[in-house]
Scaffold this motif. Structure first.
Motif, PDB file in Angstrom:
ATOM      1  N   MET A   1       0.844  -1.170   0.000  1.00  0.00           N
ATOM      2  CA  MET A   1       0.000   0.000   0.000  1.00  0.00           C
ATOM      3  C   MET A   1       0.890   1.234   0.000  1.00  0.00           C
TER       4      MET A   1
ATOM      5  N   GLY B   1      -0.518   4.504   0.112  1.00  0.00           N
ATOM      6  CA  GLY B   1      -1.112   5.633   0.810  1.00  0.00           C
ATOM      7  C   GLY B   1      -2.464   5.289   1.389  1.00  0.00           C
ATOM      8  N   THR B   2      -3.075   6.269   2.014  1.00  0.00           N
ATOM      9  CA  THR B   2      -4.394   6.140   2.621  1.00  0.00           C
ATOM     10  C   THR B   2      -5.292   7.228   2.059  1.00  0.00           C
ATOM     11  N   LEU B   3      -6.450   6.834   1.616  1.00  0.00           N
ATOM     12  CA  LEU B   3      -7.398   7.802   1.085  1.00  0.00           C
ATOM     13  C   LEU B   3      -7.826   8.760   2.190  1.00  0.00           C
ATOM     14  N   GLN B   4      -7.614  10.041   1.987  1.00  0.00           N
ATOM     15  CA  GLN B   4      -8.016  11.057   2.958  1.00  0.00           C
ATOM     16  C   GLN B   4      -9.443  11.524   2.726  1.00  0.00           C
TER      17      GLN B   4
ATOM     18  N   ARG C   1      -6.470  18.745   8.714  1.00  0.00           N
ATOM     19  CA  ARG C   1      -6.011  18.397   7.366  1.00  0.00           C
ATOM     20  C   ARG C   1      -6.475  19.388   6.308  1.00  0.00           C
TER      21      ARG C   1
END
Length: 122
Positions: free
Chosen positions: A1, A3-6, A36
Motif C-alpha cells: 500500500m 497511501g491512505t485515502l483522505q 487536514r
C-alpha cells in the motif's frame, strides 16, 4: 500500500451548499474542524458516519457532467444504498437533486452541481 485515502473531492460552484446536500443524503457533519483542511468559501467538507470524508472545492470554470453524454463525462459517481427508495428519492429531490433515469432497479440523479449519483434499494 502506498497511501491512505483522505477524502474524495468534488469540484463545484458552491462548496458549502453541495456539502449540505450530501449531508442530507449520507448524514454526517458539515465543516467539522479538521487540521487536514482549511474551511472557507472555496472549500467545504462532510465527515460521514461511515468514516468517509467528502470535500467540495470551488472551481470557477466548473462544467457539470451531462451523463450519459461522453462529450461531458461523469468522471466518477457515487452509489448510495438506501432502505426506502421512494423516501430517498423524495428527500434528494426536495434538496435540489435532478432525476436523470431509472436503470436496472437503480435510480440515477444529479446532485445540485450536476454530478451523477445512483440510489440503490437495500
Amino acid at each position: 500500500m502506498l497511501g491512505t485515502l483522505q477524502c474524495l473531492v468534488l469540484d463545484c460552484h458552491y462548496p458549502a451548499a453541495l456539502a449540505r446536500f450530501y449531508a442530507v443524503l449520507l448524514g454526517g457533519e458539515v465543516d467539522r474542524p479538521d487540521s487536514r483542511w482549511r474551511l472557507d468559501e472555496d472549500w467545504s467538507t462532510l465527515h460521514t458516519p461511515a468514516g468517509l470524508v467528502l470535500a467540495f472545492q470551488r472551481a470557477e470554470d466548473f462544467h457539470p457532467p451531462q451523463w450519459p453524454d461522453p462529450g461531458h463525462p461523469q468522471q466518477f459517481h457515487l452509489d448510495v444504498q438506501v432502505d426506502d427508495l421512494p423516501a430517498a428519492e423524495r428527500e434528494v429531490t426536495a434538496h435540489g437533486a435532478a432525476f436523470l433515469r431509472r436503470e436496472d432497479g437503480w435510480v440515477i440523479y444529479a446532485d445540485p452541481a450536476g454530478h451523477p449519483f445512483c440510489l440503490l434499494p437495500n
